[in-house]
Enzyme design. Structure first.
Site, PDB file in Angstrom:
ATOM      1  N   MET A  54       9.007  -0.809  -1.630  1.00 44.44           N
ATOM      2  CA  MET A  54       7.549  -1.521  -1.337  1.00 44.44           C
ATOM      3  C   MET A  54       7.533  -3.005  -1.450  1.00 44.44           C
ATOM      4  O   MET A  54       6.393  -3.548  -1.006  1.00 44.44           O
ATOM      5  CB  MET A  54       6.634  -0.868  -2.003  1.00 44.44           C
ATOM      6  N   TYR A  55       8.414  -3.568  -1.565  1.00 40.38           N
ATOM      7  CA  TYR A  55       8.472  -5.015  -1.730  1.00 40.38           C
ATOM      8  C   TYR A  55       8.841  -5.551  -0.506  1.00 40.38           C
ATOM      9  O   TYR A  55       9.936  -5.620   0.238  1.00 40.38           O
ATOM     10  CB  TYR A  55       9.762  -5.612  -2.604  1.00 40.38           C
ATOM     11  N   GLY A  56       7.677  -6.134   0.165  1.00 38.65           N
ATOM     12  CA  GLY A  56       7.593  -6.568   1.406  1.00 38.65           C
ATOM     13  C   GLY A  56       7.847  -5.393   2.482  1.00 38.65           C
ATOM     14  O   GLY A  56       8.301  -5.767   3.585  1.00 38.65           O
ATOM     15  N   ARG A  57       7.376  -4.354   2.196  1.00 37.97           N
ATOM     16  CA  ARG A  57       7.671  -3.067   2.961  1.00 37.97           C
ATOM     17  C   ARG A  57       8.993  -3.158   3.484  1.00 37.97           C
ATOM     18  O   ARG A  57       8.965  -2.957   4.712  1.00 37.97           O
ATOM     19  CB  ARG A  57       6.523  -3.155   4.216  1.00 37.97           C
TER      20      ARG A  57
END
Length: 342
Positions: A54-57
């Protein structure tokens, strides 16, 4: 760089783990610069890299994948899944349905056929822990994962997961990733002792207390930092800022930057395997690496204890996990008609 064993996995990791959350749109959008930062950390002996889908999708994983081309075998690579990756309600959580797909997506972005550590990013009260452990066990047996872990799990849930794994003959969580800093020491009471009891490694996040222990946030000062733009309440908490002022003085008297005091503190606890550092720029990384040899004396640690007593938190990080029993009003209040003693 000295290396420590990650719990009882036999995997050797550096006391600093390079966190990749700030690589991408959330922090540093320059992919080439982020790759250079990763390479410099690896060249300095950091062999542990942690990211999440989920870090920056997925952008952070893509950057990490680029950086590790040709160097993958020399890196202990960790990623996480659980938090939303789309509008579909099933593109999140720790169900078998989602974890199998999420891992395949992460492996594709990372450009590898396996990760060394796959972690559940936050507890998932809606999914039976046996469902989660069963899915993770199959991923280990398929050769896509070497070890499994979790993040921000309360001590009681860690114990429950260990018992479930033993009862069902499943892979057990080998690591925990909790928040830990001079300002947030609550895990010293139960989480760290429980992890030690079960032989779990710990990679603690936010050793700089969400940015407060950089020395750039002062009481009564105007904060125009990158993090301040996100509106985090913990950056303006008066109690936390009071403690920071005392720690700035302590660090100055000890002859070291506050960042070095903070990171050295995090890896001084015997229950901590590695502290996650999350630089956004090369200058941030240079500062943190410069403090890698810092040793805190008993006198300094005693003075830190006097500012923030062991096992206590000064305020809370905005991104810290709160269980449903705290978050949901209905779980902490009886119906109005049942609240009286008569």
């Amino acid at each position: 760089m000295r290396y420590r064993t990650l719990g009882r996995t036999g995997i050797k990791v550096s006391p600093y783990c390079l966190g990749a959350m700030m690589f991408g749109a959330l922090g540093n959008p320059d992919h080439d610069d982020a790759v250079r930062i990763i390479h410099k950390a690896l060249d300095a002996g950091v062999n542990f890299v942690d990211t999440a889908d989920m870090y920056g999708r997925g952008e952070s994983e893509e950057i990490v994948g680029k950086a590790l081309r040709g160097r993958r075998d020399n890196v202990v690579l960790a990623t996480k899944a659980r938090l939303p990756m789309g509008d579909d309600p099933n593109q999140q959580g720790s169900s078998r349905r989602w974890l199998v797909r999420a891992l395949d997506d992460s492996l594709r972005r990372l450009g590898t056929d396996h990760v060394d550590l796959y972690q559940i990013h936050r507890p998932d009260p809606e999914t039976d822990v046996e469902e989660t452990l069963s899915a993770l066990t199959d991923l280990v047996r398929a050769g896509k994962v070497r070890a499994i872990g979790a993040s921000s799990v309360p001590a009681s849930d860690i114990v429950e997961a260990q018992w479930a794994a033993e009862r069902r003959g499943l892979e057990r969580f080998r690591t925990e990733q909790p928040p830990y800093s001079i300002l947030n020491r609550g895990i010293e009471r139960e989480v760290l002792p429980v992890c030690e009891r079960y032989g779990m490694g710990t990679l603690v996040w936010s050793p700089l207390a969400g940015g407060l222990l950089t020395g750039r946030y002062r009481k009564g000062g105007q904060n125009d930092t990158h993090r301040a733009g996100f509106g985090f309440r913990h950056l303006s908490d008066e109690h936390r800022l009071d403690a920071v002022e005392q720690l700035i003085l302590l660090a100055a008297e000890a002859g070291m930057p506050l960042t070095h005091l903070a990171t050295a503190f995090a890896i001084s606890h015997p229950g901590v395997t590695s502290a996650i550092i999350g630089p956004r720029t090369m200058a941030h990384l240079d500062d943190l690496l410069a403090g890698s040899g810092t040793v805190l004396s008993d006198e300094i640690l005693d003075r830190i204890d006097a500012v923030v007593p062991p096992g206590t938190d000064v305020g809370a990080l905005d991104m810290a996990y709160d269980p449903p029993a705290v978050q949901q009003t209905a779980l902490r209040r009886r119906p109005a008609g049942e609240r009286s003693a008569v």
